[in-house]
Design a protein around this motif. Structure first.
Motif, mmCIF file in Angstrom:
data_model
loop_
_atom_site.group_PDB
_atom_site.id
_atom_site.type_symbol
_atom_site.label_atom_id
_atom_site.label_comp_id
_atom_site.label_asym_id
_atom_site.label_seq_id
_atom_site.Cartn_x
_atom_site.Cartn_y
_atom_site.Cartn_z
ATOM 1 N N SER A 279 -0.882 -3.147 -1.001
ATOM 2 C CA SER A 279 -0.244 -1.866 -0.723
ATOM 3 C C SER A 279 -0.190 -1.592 0.777
ATOM 4 O O SER A 279 -1.138 -1.882 1.517
ATOM 5 C CB SER A 279 -1.016 -0.734 -1.406
ATOM 6 O OG SER A 279 -0.496 0.528 -1.008
ATOM 7 N N GLU A 280 0.939 -1.043 1.228
ATOM 8 C CA GLU A 280 1.089 -0.649 2.627
ATOM 9 C C GLU A 280 0.639 0.790 2.860
ATOM 10 O O GLU A 280 0.671 1.282 3.990
ATOM 11 C CB GLU A 280 2.551 -0.817 3.064
ATOM 12 C CG GLU A 280 3.518 0.252 2.585
ATOM 13 C CD GLU A 280 3.916 0.147 1.112
ATOM 14 O OE1 GLU A 280 4.735 0.965 0.660
ATOM 15 O OE2 GLU A 280 3.401 -0.762 0.422
ATOM 16 N N LYS A 281 0.187 1.472 1.786
ATOM 17 C CA LYS A 281 -0.245 2.871 1.877
ATOM 18 C C LYS A 281 -1.745 2.942 2.176
ATOM 19 O O LYS A 281 -2.543 2.237 1.548
ATOM 20 C CB LYS A 281 0.045 3.602 0.574
ATOM 21 C CG LYS A 281 1.509 3.529 0.120
ATOM 22 C CD LYS A 281 2.439 4.199 1.112
ATOM 23 C CE LYS A 281 3.890 4.181 0.582
ATOM 24 N NZ LYS A 281 4.838 4.732 1.578
ATOM 25 N N PRO A 282 -2.172 3.798 3.088
ATOM 26 C CA PRO A 282 -3.598 3.901 3.429
ATOM 27 C C PRO A 282 -4.438 4.389 2.251
ATOM 28 O O PRO A 282 -3.975 5.173 1.418
ATOM 29 C CB PRO A 282 -3.616 4.924 4.575
ATOM 30 C CG PRO A 282 -2.215 4.982 5.085
ATOM 31 C CD PRO A 282 -1.338 4.687 3.911
ATOM 32 N N VAL A 283 -5.682 3.911 2.197
ATOM 33 C CA VAL A 283 -6.665 4.401 1.228
ATOM 34 C C VAL A 283 -7.943 4.731 1.996
ATOM 35 O O VAL A 283 -8.157 4.258 3.119
ATOM 36 C CB VAL A 283 -6.974 3.348 0.129
ATOM 37 C CG1 VAL A 283 -5.735 3.024 -0.681
ATOM 38 C CG2 VAL A 283 -7.559 2.071 0.747
ATOM 39 N N ARG A 284 -8.802 5.533 1.392
ATOM 40 C CA ARG A 284 -10.046 5.928 2.040
ATOM 41 C C ARG A 284 -11.217 5.246 1.334
ATOM 42 O O ARG A 284 -11.322 5.286 0.116
ATOM 43 C CB ARG A 284 -10.207 7.454 2.019
ATOM 44 C CG ARG A 284 -11.335 7.965 2.938
ATOM 45 C CD ARG A 284 -11.250 9.479 3.094
ATOM 46 N NE ARG A 284 -10.020 9.881 3.759
ATOM 47 C CZ ARG A 284 -9.835 9.870 5.079
ATOM 48 N NH1 ARG A 284 -10.811 9.438 5.871
ATOM 49 N NH2 ARG A 284 -8.700 10.264 5.607
#
Length: 429
Positions: A279-284
């Motif tokens: 995924s290119e979406k940030p995660v925490r």
């Protein structure tokens, strides 16, 4: 005539571009290499000196640069008096570097379509979302901008134009086939930037079918191809940069791109994708740190440039074109075979980087001598393919043609009867 080249990027393709510019610096002039990491640029220069790649004595210099900074890029172009910029950094840089070239008057070349870090597999035609919006600006500034001039995109676009102009009265289909039959000996690695590699395949992939865009899933369509040297290989229908321009410029109803993948690659890819690691979406994270999964995967995989010393085998990339000539059905394969070990001996790279880098330098040489210095933006298939093919034949990427008459080197002067020198004279009139 344009002289002095600024190479932006210091990865595997930039390594090849720098070596090939050095081999032709009598025409191209001073060579400058710039990236965020000065040491990587200097390592390329050290390699050029170790290999003795310079055609003649000349300036070869490394620079630190954040190419997202348009003003800094403009300053460097002017400071180095570079009239040609070869952008082989991340595709995220394209629009910034292009803007700097338009403002300074330098010619612009790249090898891949622009990407927005927050988007993958954009709506076609992708070029219309970014580069083509600057067509008028290039024309007004008389800036030559050649888009996608690696191998695919790039050489395969030129093959298509050659076939449309010289092999057929009407073309029904173009199948672009990219097979890497080599082995790097690692458990898992990508042949170019892992982040860019994976982004191509994680969402909808597009093909051009019956004059319309068709959405497909990755690994949905499989076909076995029997190609010269590499033999029978499985390849999968996927999307690729060149489809987004060729579909709009060639008038061909069916254009598809097929890439070879081994079962091991597919298995690892699917595991990574299903776990969300592509995924290119940030995660925490649990510790509160924000990370982009795809960037983490990139960080732990081998640097593609590090694969070169142990790479064996060959690649075969080409266009299989079908249509009619004089009322009769005809099929033509235009292709190149490249040897990983030969590339390493010559410039210290593997064949994937080599096939992407050599065409960019051939294009720079055609701009330098005026042949392709058109003063506007163009994709490769909008330019005369004959001098491009002829030049690459002598630069390490010979083109072959297979048709009813047999399999042979494609010599444009012999096949078409119009030499590069004649074409230059005619275009100057």
């Amino acid at each position: 005539m344009k002289r002095n080249v600024l190479i932006i990027g210091a990865g595997g393709v930039a390594h090849v571009v720098a070596h090939k510019c050095a081999q032709n610096n009598a025409l191209l002039g001073n060579i400058h290499i710039a990236s965020r990491t000065l040491a990587k640029c200097q390592a390329i220069i050290d390699s050029i000196e170790d290999k003795g790649s310079m055609q003649q004595p000349g300036q070869l210099k490394a620079h630190a640069l954040d190419a997202m900074d348009v003003e800094a890029t403009k300053f460097l172009i002017r400071a180095t008096r570079s009239q040609i910029v070869i952008n082989v950094g991340s595709p995220f840089l394209n629009m910034s570097v292009l803007a700097a070239c338009i403002d300074t008057g330098a010619a612009y070349l790249d090898t891949a379509i622009h990407e927005d870090p927050a988007k993958v597999c954009e709506t076609p035609p992708w070029y219309a979302n970014y580069e083509w919006k600057r067509r008028e600006a290039c024309k007004d500034a008389r800036v030559t901008a050649v888009l996608g001039v690696g191998f695919d995109p790039g050489v395969v676009n030129a093959y298509a134009r050659y076939a449309v102009d010289h092999c057929f009265d009407q073309v029904e289909s173009i199948d672009i086939i990219d097979i890497n039959a080599g082995s790097h000996g690692r458990y898992f690695a990508t042949n170019f930037d892992p982040e860019i590699n994976f982004r191509e395949f994680t969402s909808t992939v597009w093909s051009w079918e019956d004059n319309a865009w068709k959405a497909n899933a990755m690994f949905e369509h499989r076909k076995e191809w029997d190609l010269p040297v590499v033999g029978k290989s499985a390849a999968y229908l996927t999307g690729h940069d060149e489809l987004h321009s060729m579909s709009q410029t060639l008038g061909v109803p069916n254009i598809r791109f097929w890439m070879g993948f081994g079962e091991h690659y597919i298995n690892v890819f699917n595991v990574l994708k299903n776990l969300g690691l592509l995924s290119e979406k940030p995660v925490r994270t649990a510790r509160g740190q924000e990370v982009v999964p795809l960037e983490v995967v990139k960080a732990v995989l081998p640097d593609p440039a590090s694969l070169a010393p142990n790479y064996t085998g060959k690649t075969c990339i080409g266009d299989l074109i079908k249509g009619t000539r004089n009322g009769q059905a005809r099929e033509v394969l235009l292709y190149n075979v490249c040897d990983h070990e030969a590339c390493y001996r010559e410039v210290g790279s593997q064949a994937i980087s080599y096939t992407a880098g050599v065409p960019a330098v051939a294009a720079a040489m055609l701009i330098a001598d005026g042949t392709w210095d058109i003063g506007e933006m163009a994709n490769v298939e909008e330019l005369d393919p004959l001098p491009f093919i002829q030049l690459m034949n002598g630069m390490g990427l010979p083109t072959r043609i297979r048709d009813a008459a047999g399999d042979r080197l494609l010599d444009p002067e012999r096949e078409v009867g119009f030499s590069r020198e004649q074409r230059k004279t005619a275009s100057a009139r």
